[in-house]
Write a protein that holds these residues in place. Sequence first.
Motif, PDB file in Angstrom:
ATOM      1  N   CYS A  39       0.846  -1.197   0.000  1.00  0.00           N
ATOM      2  CA  CYS A  39       0.000   0.000   0.000  1.00  0.00           C
ATOM      3  C   CYS A  39       0.886   1.255   0.000  1.00  0.00           C
ATOM      4  O   CYS A  39       1.807   1.366   0.801  1.00  0.00           O
ATOM      5  N   GLU A  41       0.082   4.097   1.002  1.00  0.00           N
ATOM      6  CA  GLU A  41      -0.234   4.903   2.181  1.00  0.00           C
ATOM      7  C   GLU A  41       0.366   4.325   3.466  1.00  0.00           C
ATOM      8  O   GLU A  41       1.062   5.007   4.196  1.00  0.00           O
ATOM      9  N   CYS A  42       0.061   3.039   3.739  1.00  0.00           N
ATOM     10  CA  CYS A  42       0.476   2.473   5.040  1.00  0.00           C
ATOM     11  C   CYS A  42       1.499   1.350   4.899  1.00  0.00           C
ATOM     12  O   CYS A  42       1.937   0.785   5.883  1.00  0.00           O
ATOM     13  N   CYS A  53      -6.732  -1.410   0.032  1.00  0.00           N
ATOM     14  CA  CYS A  53      -5.818  -1.896   1.064  1.00  0.00           C
ATOM     15  C   CYS A  53      -6.587  -2.594   2.179  1.00  0.00           C
ATOM     16  O   CYS A  53      -7.579  -2.083   2.681  1.00  0.00           O
ATOM     17  N   CYS A  56      -5.864  -0.072   5.563  1.00  0.00           N
ATOM     18  CA  CYS A  56      -6.346   1.314   5.659  1.00  0.00           C
ATOM     19  C   CYS A  56      -7.443   1.630   4.653  1.00  0.00           C
ATOM     20  O   CYS A  56      -8.032   2.706   4.690  1.00  0.00           O
ATOM     21  N   SER A  58      -7.216   2.250   1.541  1.00  0.00           N
ATOM     22  CA  SER A  58      -6.767   3.085   0.439  1.00  0.00           C
ATOM     23  C   SER A  58      -6.910   2.336  -0.892  1.00  0.00           C
ATOM     24  O   SER A  58      -6.621   1.159  -0.983  1.00  0.00           O
TER      25      SER A  58
HETATM   26 ZN   LIG Z   1      -2.981   0.883   3.379  1.00  0.00          ZN
END
Ligand SMILES: [Zn+2]
Length: 80
Positions: A39, A41-42, A53, A56, A58
């Motif tokens: 991911c 983002e995370c 994801c 999270c 996303s």
């Molecule tokens: Zn994520």
Amino acid sequence: MKTFQAQLPHRIELWKSLERIKEAGYETWYAEMIEHYSCPECHTLNSAYDLACRRCGSSPSCAYVRLHKDEIAPHITKMT
Ligand SMILES: [Zn+2]
């Protein structure tokens, strides 16, 4: 082999992967794959079938899904 490759979306990059392993070595390729499925983002590692994801939410879940979403989506519909 061609049929096998076309059956499931996580095999889309099979040919490219084999080329990359030959050229960069297995360990480099493996590190790149982790990055490719993580991911943005995370940094959770997602699968080719997680459009969003798993941690999270996303979307897209990773670079792989971003690149192949249209090919992956029909398979997910079929499975559910
Ligand atoms: Zn994520």
